[in-house]
Design an enzyme around this catalytic site. Structure first.
Site, PDB file in Angstrom:
ATOM      1  N   ARG A  58       0.572  -1.692   0.022  1.00 51.15           N
ATOM      2  CA  ARG A  58       0.327  -0.020   0.205  1.00 51.15           C
ATOM      3  C   ARG A  58       1.447   1.402  -0.106  1.00 51.15           C
ATOM      4  O   ARG A  58       0.280   2.375  -0.307  1.00 51.15           O
ATOM      5  CB  ARG A  58      -0.991  -0.178   1.017  1.00 51.15           C
ATOM      6  N   TYR A 111     -17.182  15.329 -16.106  1.00 47.85           N
ATOM      7  CA  TYR A 111     -17.401  13.649 -16.785  1.00 47.85           C
ATOM      8  C   TYR A 111     -18.290  13.622 -15.408  1.00 47.85           C
ATOM      9  O   TYR A 111     -19.106  14.443 -14.578  1.00 47.85           O
ATOM     10  CB  TYR A 111     -16.094  12.786 -16.149  1.00 47.85           C
TER      11      TYR A 111
END
Ligand code: P1T
Length: 394
Positions: A58, A111
């Site tokens: 991560r 968008y």
């Protein structure tokens, strides 16, 4: 490699080689591509010394790092970060740079998912947005407030292919102590490099042209500022919105052919747009590469090409538009864009359905507007498909 050394190489050389330096050290195997490092955790010999800087995927992963280095090289950026989707990238930027009470000035043609994120998610945390027609720079200046922190634009915009003057907007942003974020998804760094035009942060849905094959979701953030990089990176690690090693590999593989694909997307898009422009059943074609586009000149000045997406209006009703879309055999009726296959959709009921009808109409997204992402198939097959689908309309 410093940014200066990278700049010595051409775009495709960087797309192929940056971030994937071959390892000839003792014991290394000389892989010509970076391997997919699936390890979630990295062992160390000494408690205080992570091996080669790696601790846990991560935080940092070698395959993801290769992609981040490559994308930074392509956007002429100092830093790159990659995320599990375009929206994960957007969320991380907003969480790291804004706090409750802050205000965003955004282009009114964005968008649909980005508007939903701003309005429905960040609205709940007392972050407000004013949408304006950013094709007119003076409109932006009028709505900047004391608590405004960001200007957020797409150019070309989704789905109306409007063009913003990135250089002029960057000047306004900096005069007012604001950051300019540019979503460069539609052109990719091959045709446009907003950081070179003065933008502070570039974002991508790498799901689109960067990945290029409709098989990997992803997002990217590219920037030059050290402090903002550290803020966004540490928040990304804290919330965990990272791109997986396998998806990093797919994106690395896709982006190597970006230049070839973008040239072919553009060539095909221009031909299909020209064909439709002359068709008696078509009332309007919106493509920045056509000289009747209202910002064709500006588009030519700030980008080196116009990409493979355009929108158009059929004469007739919503039922005619639906019949046309359903009669196509080669164009795929689907959301998304930027893949090698041609995709087509109706924004009002698909990609922009989450935008209120009233707001869609205000910016010009009618119920019959059709958006096309032209792929890299043989042009004669694409034209024939459109011809037969239009021919089947009464
Ligand atoms: O889908 P995701 O990777 O999370 O990216 C979101 C996004 C961000 N910015 C732009 C300009 C986009 O077009 C998108 C996603 N767009 C579609 C899925 C679409 O069909 O328009």
């Amino acid at each position: 490699m410093t940014i200066e050394t990278k700049k010595r190489y051409g775009f495709s050389t960087r797309a192929i080689r940056s971030g994937e330096e071959i390892d000839f050290r003792e014991g290394a195997t000389g892989d010509v591509i970076v391997p997919i490092h699936l390890a979630t955790t990295f062992a160390r010999e000494k408690v205080n010394i992570p091996t080669a800087g790696y601790e846990y995927t991560r935080l940092l992963n070698p395959t993801r790092k290769a992609l981040e280095t490559k994308l930074a090289a392509l956007e002429n950026a100092k830093y790159g970060l990659t995320f599990s989707s375009g929206l994960a990238a957007e969320t991380t930027i907003l969480l790291s740079l804004l706090k409750s009470g802050d205000h965003i000035v955004a282009f009114d043609d964005l968008y649909g998912g980005t508007k939903r994120l701003f309005n429905q998610i960040f609205g709940e945390y007392n972050i407000s947005v004013t949408y304006v027609d950013a094709t007119d720079v003076s409109r932006l200046e009028e709505v900047i407030q004391t608590h405004t922190k960001l200007i957020w634009i797409e150019s070309p915009s989704n789905p109306l292919l409007k063009i913003c003057d990135i250089r002029a907007i960057a000047t306004v942003a900096h005069e007012n102590n604001l950051l300019l974020v540019v979503d460069n998804t539609f052109l990719s760094p091959y045709f446009q490099k907003p950081l070179d035009l003065g933008a502070d942060i570039v974002i991508h849905s790498s799901t689109k042209y960067i990945g290029g094959h409709s098989d990997v979701l992803g997002g990217a953030v590219l920037l030059n500022d050290d402090a903002n990089y550290e803020r966004i990176q540490s928040l990304q690690i804290a919330v965990g919105a990272v791109l997986s090693p396998f998806d990093s590999y797919l994106t690395l593989r896709g982006v190597k052919t970006l230049a070839l694909r973008m040239e072919q997307h553009q060539k095909n898009a221009l031909e299909v747009a020209n064909y439709l422009s002359k068709h008696p059943k078509v009332s309007k074609v919106i493509y920045p590469g056509l000289d009747n586009h209202p910002q064709h000149k500006l588009a030519n000045e700030q980008s080196s090409g116009h990409g493979g997406v355009f929108s158009f209006e059929l004469k007739g009703t919503v039922a005619d538009a639906e019949n046309f879309l359903e009669n196509l055999k080669l164009f795929v009726l689907a959301e998304s864009l930027g893949g090698v296959e041609s995709l087509i959709e109706l924004p009002a009921v698909m990609t922009h359905a989450s935008v209120e009808k009233e707001d869609r109409e205000k910016v010009g997204i009618t119920d019959t507007l059709i958006r096309v992402s032209v792929g890299i198939e043989d042009i004669k097959d694409l034209i024939q498909d459109i011809e037969q689908a239009l021919g089947s309309l009464k």
